[in-house]
Design a protein around this motif. Structure first.
Motif, PDB file in Angstrom:
ATOM      1  N   ARG A 153      -9.946  -0.217   5.883  1.00  0.00           N
ATOM      2  CA  ARG A 153      -8.805  -0.424   6.781  1.00  0.00           C
ATOM      3  C   ARG A 153      -8.084  -1.701   6.382  1.00  0.00           C
ATOM      4  O   ARG A 153      -8.669  -2.580   5.753  1.00  0.00           O
ATOM      5  CB  ARG A 153      -9.275  -0.518   8.244  1.00  0.00           C
ATOM      6  N   ILE A 154      -6.820  -1.774   6.760  1.00  0.00           N
ATOM      7  CA  ILE A 154      -6.009  -2.937   6.392  1.00  0.00           C
ATOM      8  C   ILE A 154      -5.417  -3.564   7.660  1.00  0.00           C
ATOM      9  O   ILE A 154      -4.939  -2.855   8.552  1.00  0.00           O
ATOM     10  CB  ILE A 154      -4.850  -2.538   5.448  1.00  0.00           C
TER      11      ILE A 154
ATOM     12  N   VAL B 272      -0.691   1.182   3.444  1.00  0.00           N
ATOM     13  CA  VAL B 272      -0.021   0.765   2.198  1.00  0.00           C
ATOM     14  C   VAL B 272       1.116   1.698   1.789  1.00  0.00           C
ATOM     15  O   VAL B 272       1.911   1.363   0.922  1.00  0.00           O
ATOM     16  CB  VAL B 272      -0.999   0.557   1.012  1.00  0.00           C
ATOM     17  N   THR B 273       1.196   2.870   2.406  1.00  0.00           N
ATOM     18  CA  THR B 273       2.330   3.745   2.106  1.00  0.00           C
ATOM     19  C   THR B 273       3.447   3.598   3.148  1.00  0.00           C
ATOM     20  O   THR B 273       4.497   4.215   3.023  1.00  0.00           O
ATOM     21  CB  THR B 273       1.893   5.232   2.079  1.00  0.00           C
ATOM     22  N   SER B 274       3.223   2.758   4.157  1.00  0.00           N
ATOM     23  CA  SER B 274       4.196   2.691   5.255  1.00  0.00           C
ATOM     24  C   SER B 274       5.204   1.558   5.061  1.00  0.00           C
ATOM     25  O   SER B 274       5.045   0.696   4.196  1.00  0.00           O
ATOM     26  CB  SER B 274       3.465   2.484   6.587  1.00  0.00           C
ATOM     27  N   GLY B 275       6.231   1.590   5.900  1.00  0.00           N
ATOM     28  CA  GLY B 275       7.288   0.592   5.835  1.00  0.00           C
ATOM     29  C   GLY B 275       6.842  -0.793   6.269  1.00  0.00           C
ATOM     30  O   GLY B 275       7.535  -1.782   6.029  1.00  0.00           O
TER      31      GLY B 275
ATOM     32  N   VAL C 143       0.906   2.393  -8.282  1.00  0.00           N
ATOM     33  CA  VAL C 143       1.089   3.857  -8.314  1.00  0.00           C
ATOM     34  C   VAL C 143       1.877   4.340  -7.094  1.00  0.00           C
ATOM     35  O   VAL C 143       2.611   5.323  -7.168  1.00  0.00           O
ATOM     36  CB  VAL C 143      -0.259   4.617  -8.414  1.00  0.00           C
ATOM     37  N   THR C 144       1.734   3.619  -5.966  1.00  0.00           N
ATOM     38  CA  THR C 144       2.510   3.988  -4.782  1.00  0.00           C
ATOM     39  C   THR C 144       3.993   3.689  -5.025  1.00  0.00           C
ATOM     40  O   THR C 144       4.870   4.486  -4.671  1.00  0.00           O
ATOM     41  CB  THR C 144       2.005   3.215  -3.540  1.00  0.00           C
ATOM     42  N   GLU C 145       4.259   2.544  -5.671  1.00  0.00           N
ATOM     43  CA  GLU C 145       5.645   2.198  -6.019  1.00  0.00           C
ATOM     44  C   GLU C 145       6.255   3.270  -6.915  1.00  0.00           C
ATOM     45  O   GLU C 145       7.409   3.670  -6.741  1.00  0.00           O
ATOM     46  CB  GLU C 145       5.705   0.841  -6.757  1.00  0.00           C
ATOM     47  N   LEU C 146       5.463   3.722  -7.890  1.00  0.00           N
ATOM     48  CA  LEU C 146       5.964   4.768  -8.795  1.00  0.00           C
ATOM     49  C   LEU C 146       6.303   6.031  -8.008  1.00  0.00           C
ATOM     50  O   LEU C 146       7.389   6.610  -8.178  1.00  0.00           O
ATOM     51  CB  LEU C 146       4.916   5.072  -9.871  1.00  0.00           C
ATOM     52  N   ALA C 147       5.376   6.442  -7.142  1.00  0.00           N
ATOM     53  CA  ALA C 147       5.591   7.670  -6.379  1.00  0.00           C
ATOM     54  C   ALA C 147       6.816   7.549  -5.470  1.00  0.00           C
ATOM     55  O   ALA C 147       7.590   8.503  -5.320  1.00  0.00           O
ATOM     56  CB  ALA C 147       4.343   8.001  -5.557  1.00  0.00           C
ATOM     57  N   LEU C 148       7.000   6.364  -4.887  1.00  0.00           N
ATOM     58  CA  LEU C 148       8.175   6.158  -4.027  1.00  0.00           C
ATOM     59  C   LEU C 148       9.457   6.246  -4.851  1.00  0.00           C
ATOM     60  O   LEU C 148      10.462   6.813  -4.402  1.00  0.00           O
ATOM     61  CB  LEU C 148       8.090   4.802  -3.318  1.00  0.00           C
ATOM     62  N   ALA C 149       9.407   5.706  -6.084  1.00  0.00           N
ATOM     63  CA  ALA C 149      10.594   5.745  -6.944  1.00  0.00           C
ATOM     64  C   ALA C 149      10.949   7.178  -7.326  1.00  0.00           C
ATOM     65  O   ALA C 149      12.108   7.488  -7.609  1.00  0.00           O
ATOM     66  CB  ALA C 149      10.359   4.896  -8.202  1.00  0.00           C
ATOM     67  N   LEU C 150       9.941   8.052  -7.340  1.00  0.00           N
ATOM     68  CA  LEU C 150      10.171   9.441  -7.766  1.00  0.00           C
ATOM     69  C   LEU C 150      10.441  10.388  -6.591  1.00  0.00           C
ATOM     70  O   LEU C 150      10.759  11.569  -6.813  1.00  0.00           O
ATOM     71  CB  LEU C 150       8.962   9.958  -8.560  1.00  0.00           C
TER      72      LEU C 150
ATOM     73  N   MET D 135      -7.399  -3.859  -3.583  1.00  0.00           N
ATOM     74  CA  MET D 135      -7.588  -3.676  -2.144  1.00  0.00           C
ATOM     75  C   MET D 135      -7.493  -2.184  -1.790  1.00  0.00           C
ATOM     76  O   MET D 135      -8.297  -1.673  -1.000  1.00  0.00           O
ATOM     77  CB  MET D 135      -6.495  -4.457  -1.427  1.00  0.00           C
ATOM     78  N   ALA D 136      -6.513  -1.484  -2.361  1.00  0.00           N
ATOM     79  CA  ALA D 136      -6.315  -0.064  -2.041  1.00  0.00           C
ATOM     80  C   ALA D 136      -7.532   0.758  -2.445  1.00  0.00           C
ATOM     81  O   ALA D 136      -7.872   1.748  -1.807  1.00  0.00           O
ATOM     82  CB  ALA D 136      -5.054   0.458  -2.737  1.00  0.00           C
TER      83      ALA D 136
END
Lengths: 282, 267
Positions: free
Chosen positions: A214-215, A233-236, A248-255, A208-209
């Motif tokens: 638009r989502i 997809v990057t928002s709360g 990949v967004t999860e990875l970036a958030l973890a870092l 989807m990303a």
């Protein structure tokens, strides 16, 4: 003119106590791919049924608020005209398959036959979509003998062959292997490039990303967010709706907040690769 | 105690050979994922495990006895199979009736029935649907009803045929905690799935099938390391495994924590 506009729309299915949609206000523009996400029973499929007039014409219930499709009130559309204007793939391929055709070829041609497409053109369009989806081996089979995944591909092929301007697709890949899912998304991406308007319900957030412009995020029958894919997809709101983010967004958030942080949150593997490739061997 | 396939082949009456010379073992208490392209033979393989199908050649042995020597009903008490499409499995007009089928069939007393039905419904998260007609429930809830109906039987081996198809995140969490719980009780869980993110997070051992045969049987890392196996099985690496491979950082890493550790500093 907007493709679809909804103002304060609520819907309760007949014989049901709780509303399936509550106070939905949305404007969908032409030529974009809208992804719809949310947990099961959050109202995604009901929203799709409404957009193509199945609600309230086929599924009875109480509809309030205003729905316009291409500027015309939903209730004023002739059902046959509306079904030509909008293609729709159901989530459950067992529902979509007509059950009255003897071969996959005839099944894919069924919709075209119904709208009176000339025979030669019909055959050409069916063969084209058969080739694009790699269904050559199936066309002489009886649709009732197909596996779940094969039926899903046939149902999708039938809709692509219809070549409608606006296509509503509800979980087209739920039973497909990853290679077939990619093939379906490639075709959806092509449809978008050809200027089709698409509403797509799908749990596979990584795909989807990559593809959605638009989502729309749904929760408990309400639209809790609508916006550009990267913002959403990057928002709360993803946590609020309890839907996963791209890996990949999860990875970036973890870092985040570490010495390995990304400059900005990526939503596709290609973006993550670009952000990290200069660090290689560093 | 184990389920053992020895050179098993199966052809449908039409002559279509769906499984060809398959050999593997599922040990008691082990969890295992089966992946592969649509039509690779995955569903046929698991139907051979619980005797719904009997091999055309080779033998399937459940706890030392070949399935050819047992009735399907007697194997079903040991190996529970949850259908891919719950509508192929569910037949009762209420969820309670569906879950109480096995207790009635095996003539359990009321106390035992209530205890096992209650436990299965709790594990599957469907207690509040007891009095619903399964046909009125959404597909994903019907899938958990189908799972609960099999859990009631307290089988030593449970086979889930594509439980993740169409499942949302809360549903996946419930599925994972259910698999964890079964494992802690020594129950084997064999799961067919197309979801590689789910496989990477939930399973260590994975069998890949392509063209009616097993082409790999080992840990996730080894499968995800091989372009050739992935191509044959029509599957994809999880996104992060592909990312670190593209970056030349690792061929085998696939879990978020190990991948986070591999990312170079942002200098």
């Amino acid at each position: 003119m907007a493709l679809i506009s909804m103002q304060d729309v609520s819907f309760t299915y007949a014989y049901s106590e709780a509303p399936a949609l509550t106070d939905v206000s949305l404007t969908l523009e032409e030529r974009l791919l809208y992804g719809v996400i949310g947990v099961n029973a959050s109202g995604k499929t009901t929203l799709c049924s409404l957009m193509r007039g199945l609600i309230p014409l086929f599924h009875p219930g109480t509809l309030t608020g205003k729905v316009e499709i291409r500027g015309r009130n939903l209730l004023e559309w002739d059902p046959a005209e509306l079904s030509r204007a909008i293609g729709c793939v159901f989530e459950n391929p067992f529902t979509q398959i007509s059950g009255i055709k003897d071969t996959v070829f005839e099944e894919i041609a069924f919709g075209l036959e119904n709208i009176g497409v000339p025979r030669d053109e019909m055959i050409e369009r069916v063969l084209e979509v058969v080739e694009r989806l790699g269904l050559e081996e199936l066309i002489k089979k009886n649709p009732n003998e197909l596996s779940g995944g094969q039926r899903q591909k046939v149902a999708f092929a039938a809709i692509v062959a219809m070549d409608a301007d606006f296509i509503v697709i509800d979980e087209p890949t739920s039973q497909l292997d990853p290679e077939a899912s990619d093939a379906v998304f490639e075709i959806i991406g092509d449809l978008r490039k050809r200027g089709k308007s698409i509403v797509l319900v799908e749990h596979k957030i990584d795909l989807m990303a990559q593809h959605a412009d638009r989502i729309i995020v749904m929760k408990d029958g309400r639209v809790i967010a609508e916006g550009p894919t990267a913002d959403i997809v990057t928002s709360g709101v993803m946590d609020e709706a309890d839907v996963p983010r791209p890996e990949v967004t999860e990875l970036a958030l973890a870092l985040q907040g570490t010495g390995k942080a990304f400059p900005s949150l990526p939503i596709t593997r290609a973006e993550a690769f670009d952000a990290l490739s200069s660090r290689r061997g560093g | 105690m184990a389920i053992t396939f020895a050179n098993v082949s199966f052809a449908y009456p039409s002559g279509w050979r769906a499984v060809d010379d398959v050999s593997f073992t599922v040990k008691e208490g082990e969890r295992l994922a089966i992946v592969g392209q649509n039509g690779a033979g995955k569903t046929t393989t698991v139907k051979l495990m619980n005797g719904l199908l009997k091999p055309t050649s080779g033998t399937v042995t459940v706890d030392g006895v070949t399935t050819a020597e047992r009735t399907t009903a007697s194997i079903a008490a040991t190996v529970g199979y949850v259908f891919q499409n719950p509508d192929d499995q569910i037949f009762a007009s209420t969820v309670r009736d569906e879950l109480e089928y096995v207790p009635r069939y095996r003539k359990w007393d009321d106390a035992k029935r209530d205890e096992r039905v209650g436990r299965a419904a709790r594990l599957a998260g469907i207690e509040r649907y007891f009095d619903s007609n399964p046909n009125d429930l959404p597909l994903v809830i019907r899938k958990f009803v189908a799972i609960a109906a099999v859990l009631v039987g307290e089988c030593k081996y449970i086979v889930l045929d594509e439980p993740t198809a169409g499942l949302d995140r809360p549903g996946q969490r419930r599925l994972v905690s259910l698999i964890d719980q079964l494992e802690s009780e020594g129950v084997s869980v064999v799961t067919i799935t197309h979801d590689m993110r789910f496989v990477a997070q939930t399973f260590k051992r994975v069998i890949a099938m392509a063209n009616r045969r097993i082409i790999a049987d080992g840990d996730c890392a080894s499968l995800f390391a091989s372009d050739e196996l992935l191509r044959q099985a029509s599957i994809r690496r999880p996104e992060l495994a592909q990312l670190v491979r593209d970056l030349g950082l690792s061929d085998r890493a696939y879990r978020l924590d190990e991948i986070a550790a591999l990312i170079p500093d942002n200098r």
